[in-house]
Each structure stands twice: as structure tokens, then as C-alpha cells.
Design a protein around this motif. Structure first.
Motif, PDB file in Angstrom:
ATOM      1  N   THR A 288       0.843  -1.205   0.000  1.00 51.26           N
ATOM      2  CA  THR A 288       0.000   0.000   0.000  1.00 51.26           C
ATOM      3  C   THR A 288       0.873   1.249   0.000  1.00 51.26           C
ATOM      4  OG1 THR A 288      -1.681  -1.207   1.235  1.00 51.26           O
ATOM      5  CG2 THR A 288      -1.869   1.193   1.162  1.00 51.26           C
ATOM      6  N   LEU A 289       0.660   2.120  -1.034  1.00 50.13           N
ATOM      7  CA  LEU A 289       1.372   3.392  -1.115  1.00 50.13           C
ATOM      8  C   LEU A 289       0.638   4.409  -0.253  1.00 50.13           C
ATOM      9  CD1 LEU A 289       3.551   5.214  -2.392  1.00 50.13           C
ATOM     10  CD2 LEU A 289       1.948   5.653  -4.266  1.00 50.13           C
ATOM     11  N   LEU A 290       1.333   4.931   0.762  1.00 52.72           N
ATOM     12  CA  LEU A 290       0.717   5.897   1.666  1.00 52.72           C
ATOM     13  C   LEU A 290       0.950   7.330   1.192  1.00 52.72           C
ATOM     14  CD1 LEU A 290       1.807   4.305   5.085  1.00 52.72           C
ATOM     15  CD2 LEU A 290      -0.243   3.856   3.731  1.00 52.72           C
ATOM     16  N   PHE A 291       2.204   7.725   1.015  1.00 50.26           N
ATOM     17  CA  PHE A 291       2.553   9.096   0.642  1.00 50.26           C
ATOM     18  C   PHE A 291       3.685   9.050  -0.381  1.00 50.26           C
ATOM     19  CE2 PHE A 291       1.259   9.091   5.120  1.00 50.26           C
ATOM     20  CZ  PHE A 291       0.228  10.015   5.111  1.00 50.26           C
ATOM     21  N   ARG A 292       3.931  10.223  -0.981  1.00 48.71           N
ATOM     22  CA  ARG A 292       5.115  10.424  -1.807  1.00 48.71           C
ATOM     23  C   ARG A 292       5.727  11.758  -1.390  1.00 48.71           C
ATOM     24  NH1 ARG A 292       7.061   8.279  -6.473  1.00 48.71           N
ATOM     25  NH2 ARG A 292       5.141   7.084  -6.771  1.00 48.71           N
ATOM     26  N   VAL A 293       7.014  11.734  -1.084  1.00 49.62           N
ATOM     27  CA  VAL A 293       7.724  12.913  -0.594  1.00 49.62           C
ATOM     28  C   VAL A 293       8.823  13.270  -1.591  1.00 49.62           C
ATOM     29  CG1 VAL A 293       9.090  13.897   1.284  1.00 49.62           C
ATOM     30  CG2 VAL A 293       7.224  12.308   1.790  1.00 49.62           C
ATOM     31  N   ALA A 294       8.928  14.568  -1.922  1.00 55.23           N
ATOM     32  CA  ALA A 294       9.945  15.053  -2.860  1.00 55.23           C
ATOM     33  C   ALA A 294      10.756  16.148  -2.192  1.00 55.23           C
ATOM     34  CB  ALA A 294       9.294  15.581  -4.132  1.00 55.23           C
ATOM     35  N   GLN A 295      12.055  16.125  -2.447  1.00 49.38           N
ATOM     36  CA  GLN A 295      12.952  17.161  -1.927  1.00 49.38           C
ATOM     37  C   GLN A 295      13.096  18.243  -3.002  1.00 49.38           C
ATOM     38  OE1 GLN A 295      17.004  15.943  -1.157  1.00 49.38           O
ATOM     39  NE2 GLN A 295      17.113  17.199   0.665  1.00 49.38           N
ATOM     40  N   THR A 296      12.611  19.464  -2.743  1.00 47.58           N
ATOM     41  CA  THR A 296      12.557  20.534  -3.738  1.00 47.58           C
ATOM     42  C   THR A 296      13.494  21.695  -3.427  1.00 47.58           C
ATOM     43  OG1 THR A 296      10.695  21.556  -2.561  1.00 47.58           O
ATOM     44  CG2 THR A 296      10.171  19.963  -4.302  1.00 47.58           C
ATOM     45  N   ALA A 297      14.296  21.611  -2.373  1.00 44.36           N
ATOM     46  CA  ALA A 297      15.241  22.696  -2.102  1.00 44.36           C
ATOM     47  C   ALA A 297      16.261  22.828  -3.218  1.00 44.36           C
ATOM     48  CB  ALA A 297      15.945  22.462  -0.768  1.00 44.36           C
ATOM     49  N   THR A 298      16.611  21.715  -3.824  1.00 46.03           N
ATOM     50  CA  THR A 298      17.478  21.684  -5.001  1.00 46.03           C
ATOM     51  C   THR A 298      16.827  20.764  -6.023  1.00 46.03           C
ATOM     52  OG1 THR A 298      19.476  22.048  -3.673  1.00 46.03           O
ATOM     53  CG2 THR A 298      19.765  21.160  -5.888  1.00 46.03           C
ATOM     54  N   LEU A 299      16.627  21.279  -7.226  1.00 47.11           N
ATOM     55  CA  LEU A 299      15.968  20.522  -8.274  1.00 47.11           C
ATOM     56  C   LEU A 299      16.986  20.066  -9.309  1.00 47.11           C
ATOM     57  CD1 LEU A 299      12.759  22.687  -8.801  1.00 47.11           C
ATOM     58  CD2 LEU A 299      13.017  20.627  -7.428  1.00 47.11           C
ATOM     59  N   ARG A 300      16.598  19.013 -10.019  1.00 47.14           N
ATOM     60  CA  ARG A 300      17.431  18.502 -11.099  1.00 47.14           C
ATOM     61  C   ARG A 300      16.703  18.719 -12.421  1.00 47.14           C
ATOM     62  NH1 ARG A 300      19.182  12.531  -9.222  1.00 47.14           N
ATOM     63  NH2 ARG A 300      16.946  12.372  -8.827  1.00 47.14           N
ATOM     64  N   THR A 301      17.440  19.244 -13.399  1.00 41.65           N
ATOM     65  CA  THR A 301      16.894  19.464 -14.737  1.00 41.65           C
ATOM     66  C   THR A 301      17.693  18.620 -15.719  1.00 41.65           C
ATOM     67  OG1 THR A 301      16.280  21.723 -14.164  1.00 41.65           O
ATOM     68  CG2 THR A 301      16.368  21.168 -16.504  1.00 41.65           C
ATOM     69  N   TYR A 302      16.985  17.824 -16.501  1.00 43.45           N
ATOM     70  CA  TYR A 302      17.629  16.947 -17.471  1.00 43.45           C
ATOM     71  C   TYR A 302      17.443  17.511 -18.875  1.00 43.45           C
ATOM     72  CZ  TYR A 302      18.021  13.497 -13.730  1.00 43.45           C
ATOM     73  OH  TYR A 302      18.328  12.859 -12.564  1.00 43.45           O
ATOM     74  N   VAL A 303      18.541  17.615 -19.621  1.00 46.08           N
ATOM     75  CA  VAL A 303      18.511  18.070 -21.005  1.00 46.08           C
ATOM     76  C   VAL A 303      19.266  17.056 -21.861  1.00 46.08           C
ATOM     77  CG1 VAL A 303      18.345  20.513 -20.437  1.00 46.08           C
ATOM     78  CG2 VAL A 303      20.589  19.482 -20.668  1.00 46.08           C
ATOM     79  N   ASN A 304      18.834  16.945 -23.125  1.00 41.41           N
ATOM     80  CA  ASN A 304      19.486  16.078 -24.096  1.00 41.41           C
ATOM     81  C   ASN A 304      20.284  16.949 -25.055  1.00 41.41           C
ATOM     82  OD1 ASN A 304      18.388  13.445 -23.307  1.00 41.41           O
ATOM     83  ND2 ASN A 304      16.436  14.283 -23.934  1.00 41.41           N
ATOM     84  N   VAL A 305      21.604  16.897 -24.948  1.00 44.34           N
ATOM     85  CA  VAL A 305      22.499  17.726 -25.744  1.00 44.34           C
ATOM     86  C   VAL A 305      22.808  16.995 -27.052  1.00 44.34           C
ATOM     87  CG1 VAL A 305      24.721  18.903 -25.809  1.00 44.34           C
ATOM     88  CG2 VAL A 305      23.480  18.692 -23.652  1.00 44.34           C
ATOM     89  N   PRO A 306      22.612  17.647 -28.229  1.00 43.15           N
ATOM     90  CA  PRO A 306      22.933  16.987 -29.502  1.00 43.15           C
ATOM     91  C   PRO A 306      24.402  16.608 -29.585  1.00 43.15           C
ATOM     92  CG  PRO A 306      21.597  18.950 -29.860  1.00 43.15           C
ATOM     93  CD  PRO A 306      22.003  18.964 -28.417  1.00 43.15           C
TER      94      PRO A 306
END
Length: 465
Positions: A288-306
Motif C-alpha cells: 500500500t502506497l501511503l505518501f510520496r515525498v519530494a525534496q525541492t530545495a534543489t531541483l534537477r533538470t535533465y537536457v538532451n544535448v545533440p
């Protein structure tokens, strides 16, 4: 018609004054000067001096002016005709050459222009599942709440776990009693072993002196060996009971740990992004999934570089992010790491950019435009995209030499911005090339180069996406 002496007809194309005419004019001028001086009373006029009338004086000046005008027009008009003929010939020659709009080859920007789309994700995100079977007794947080590491989030009521703990404790006590019994049996076995040893030794001495039979001696020797084996078995039984105790203690410790999981706690500082249960809901351990917690003080951004830009982006490089929902704001991040391998399907390099988010303005799941501009020392040359000519000899441009001759120059193309391209070899800065060659792309063709109309550069775009 009377003509003046020493003057040729006008239709001859030129005028020559003789010396006699010049002398006559000089004398007349001197005469006029003398008369003026005499009139002023400075010099007494001679008795036989000539006194020309005013009409004669004006006629003389008029004749001189006419002669000068005739001489001027006789020389200027042919000169103008010759200039007109030369200008017409030059104009005809220029009009006979094809006009070619040319642009000057200049260098690209000193910054490497690279802007790519990116997906913002939380730096750490974890689902919180139930570790105990039971019902939700208390729910302490909801979506959007900020939690600290170890903060209680919910409490599970699990009476079955209490019963299992009591049973485990009883099994531990039972194993302890069995160990005590095995140790008592071992003590008794050791006593019997000592008695059998003494008896076997006595009967062995008696058999040596011939007092008893060998059969009786062998019987007591066998009893001694049997008691020795029995003591070894009792030692193994003690070890087995100790193992049972260790297993019972481990089971009890596991149940105590499960009992502690009745209080659901936050694993780290973050924000509750999902709440899947409420008070009274039945939960199953591990499912049983109760909660989902995310750490947002530092975010990650993913980019695809040619692939063509992969070498220009490296860890530690500064990146700037813009999101459509926050116009005017620019967020600064740092390239943290890359996969160090290209995706064979898209030929792109996955890069991770860490972006501080202290005020929580950025949210996981946002779409961002990532600016990865970086300074470069030797900027490549820049040419219009329409100037390229693709032939069997390779990619070429129509280069206009100083004598206005077309030379098809092979070049090496770098990055593609759509309407512009970078040239990394084959051209020099300041060279003139035809903006849109078309039919003019012929080796040795003479052209009339004219500057091309300036065009507003389009926004850079990337290739290989």
C-alpha cells in the motif's frame, strides 16, 4: 561677312589669335589707361592721341567676351561628349555583367549559443509504503505540507503485530528452557562419562593381571566409549538450543522493528506530493502506497544535448533556466554530471543540471528552456545558410575574388543555426561570398558584386534533435 584678321572661321572647331591682333588689343588698352590718367589730371594728353568712343570700348570688351566664350565651348563640349561616351560604355559594360548580392564573412559570437528544452525534477523523491498490516489510526500530514526527516506522518493500528510479539517472546522463553535442560543433561552425561572411564581403567588393569576375563573387560571399555559419544551429542544439543534462542531473539527483534513501523516517518526533508490514504483505510505491508515525498530545495533538470554540441558542455558549467509560467525570471544552475555516452536512438547526451530552489518557485514537472552559452576563444566564421552549394566535390560557397571573379571554394561546416552556419575551415574573415548563388555558382564567372540587403538573424536552433 567681314572677319577679323588672324581669326579662323568658327566651324573649323578651334580659334587661334595672331600676334598682330594681340598687339592691337594691347595698344587699345594702354590707350584707355592713358586717357583715364589724363582725365584725372595726372598726365597731359598728347596732341595727336586717339580718343576711342564709349561704343568702341564696349565693342572691344564684347568681342573679347565672345571670343572667350567660343573658345570655352569649343573645348568643353567635345570633352563632355567624350566623358559621356566613356560613361555610357562603362555603364553598358556593367550592365552586361550579372549582378551578384554578396555578404562579408564575419566571425560568430564569442559565446557558444546553445538553448535546449529541459524537464525539471525533484533532486530526491521517494514513495512511502506501509511496513505493517493494519488500519490507519491517525494521519498527520497532507499534500503540500513540508516535512522534516523523522517527522511522524501517520500511525497504523496493528493488533496482529502485538500478538506476534507475545508469541515470539514465549518461543524465546521456551528455547531458553530447552537450553537449560540440555545443559543439565550434559552435566549428567559428563558424570556418567567419568564413572565409565574409571571403571574401564580398573577392569583393564585386572584383565592385564589375568584376574578377570577379556570379555568382561571389553564390555566396560565399550560402555566408556558409549558415554563419550553421549557427551558429544549433549554438547551438540546445547549448541542447537543456543541457535534456537538466537532465532527466537531475531524474530522478536524483527517484530519489534515492525512494531516501530506503525509510526510512519518522513525519510528526509521535503514536500508531500501525494497522499493516497485516509483514516480507517486498510493497508498491507509492502503493497500500500501511503505518501510520496519530494525534496525541492534543489531541483534537477535533465537536457538532451545533440552530438554536435556534446563537447562544448561539461560538468561545472553555469546554466540559466527560464520557465514560461514565471516570465522575466532567470534561474541559475550548474551542470552536475552526464551519462558520458550518447543515446543510440537520438544521438544525444543526457546532462543533469542542479538548480537551487530556496523559495520553492520552481516545481517538479515544469518545462524549462536551458541556456548553456559558454565563452570560446576562437569563434568560428559565420555564413548564410542560403550561400551553401552541395556538390560532388563537397560543400562549397561562391567566393568573389578582388577581380570580381567567382571561385567555388570548398568549406567545412560546423554548427547549424538554420538560417546561418558556422564554417570551421576553408574561408577567411572578410571574404566576400554570394548570398544566394543559384545560377551564378560557376567557376571563373565575372559578376558585378553589390552588397546584399541586411537580414535579421533568426533565433539559433540546434540540429540532431
Amino acid at each position: 561677312m567681314r572677319r577679323e584678321p588672324g581669326i579662323k572661321p568658327a566651324d573649323s572647331g578651334e580659334i587661334n589669335l595672331t600676334d598682330s591682333t594681340e598687339e592691337q588689343l594691347r595698344r587699345e588698352v594702354e590707350d584707355l589707361r592713358r586717357r583715364l590718367r589724363e582725365k584725372d589730371g595726372h598726365v597731359s594728353p598728347p596732341a595727336n592721341s586717339w580718343h576711342p568712343s564709349g561704343v568702341a570700348i564696349w565693342a572691344i570688351f564684347l568681342g573679347v567676351a565672345i571670343l572667350l566664350a567660343i573658345a570655352f565651348f569649343a573645348g568643353y563640349i567635345p570633352l563632355q561628349k567624350r566623358n559621356s561616351v566613356l560613361a555610357g560604355e562603362a555603364r553598358d559594360f556593367d550592365q552586361s555583367l550579372p549582378r551578384a548580392e554578396v555578404v562579408e564573412v564575419s566571425r560568430s559570437s564569442s559565446n557558444s549559443e546553445l538553448e535546449l528544452p529541459g524537464n525539471i525534477q525533484a533532486s530526491t523523491e521517494a514513495p512511502i509504503l506501509a511496513r505493517a498490516d493494519g488500519y490507519i489510526k491517525v494521519r498527520m500530514v497532507d499534500i503540500g505540507d513540508r516535512v522534516r526527516a523523522g517527522q511522524p506522518m501517520a500511525e497504523i493500528e496493528a493488533p496482529e503485530v502485538d500478538q506476534q510479539i507475545r508469541q515470539a517472546r514465549a518461543n524465546l522463553q521456551q528455547a531458553q528452557a530447552a537450553l537449560d535442560q540440555a545443559q543439565a543433561n550434559y552435566a549428567q552425561g559428563k558424570s556418567n562419562l567419568e564413572l565409565a572411564r574409571v571403571t574401564a581403567k580398573r577392569w583393564s588393569n585386572l584383565a592385564t593381571r589375568g584376574v578377570v576375563s577379556k570379555q568382561e573387560n571389553d564390555q566396560y571399555q565399550a560402555q566408556y566409549e558409549a558415554q563419550t559419544a553421549n557427551v558429544d551429542a549433549l554438547e551438540k544439543a546445547i549448541a542447537a538450543q543456543r541457535s534456537n534462542i538466537a532465532a527466537s531473539e531475531a524474530n522478536l527483534a524483527r517484530l519489534d522493528e515492525v512494531q516501530s513501523y506503525r509510526i510512519v516517518k518522513a525519510p528526509f526533508d521535503g514536500v508531500v506530493t501525494l497522499r493516497n490514504v485516509d483514516v480507517g483505510a486498510l493497508v498491507n505491508m509492502g503493497n500500500t502506497l501511503l505518501f510520496r515525498v519530494a525534496q525541492t530545495a534543489t531541483l534537477r533538470t535533465y537536457v538532451n544535448v545533440p552530438e554536435t554540441n556534446a563537447s562544448s558542455v561539461h560538468p561545472g558549467q553555469t546554466a540559466r533556466l527560464r520557465v514560461a509560467s514565471l516570465p522575466g525570471r532567470v534561474f541559475t544552475g550548474t551542470v552536475a554530471r552526464s551519462t558520458n555516452s550518447l543515446d543510440p536512438a537520438s544521438r544525444t547526451l543526457l546532462m543533469e543540471i542542479q538548480v537551487p530552489n530556496p523559495d520553492g518557485s520552481l516545481l517538479p514537472g515544469m518545462y524549462a528552456q536551458v541556456d548553456l552559452n559558454s565563452p570560446r576563444e576562437n569563434a568560428p566564421l559565420l555564413v548564410p545558410g542560403d550561400a551553401l552549394v552541395a556538390r560532388g566535390q563537397g560543400t562549397q560557397v561562391a567566393l568573389v575574388t578582388p577581380d570580381h571573379t567567382v571561385h567555388m571554394q570548398t568549406i567545412e561546416v560546423g554548427r547549424d543555426y538554420g538560417d546561418r552556419l558556422e564554417v570551421v575551415g576553408g574561408l577567411q574573415e572578410g571574404s566576400l561570398i554570394i548570398a544566394n548563388p543559384g545560377e551564378l555558382a560557376r567557376e571563373g564567372l565575372h559578376v558585378d558584386p553589390v552588397p546584399a540587403a541586411p537580414r535579421k538573424p533568426a533565433a539559433p536552433k540546434n540540429v540532431g534533435r
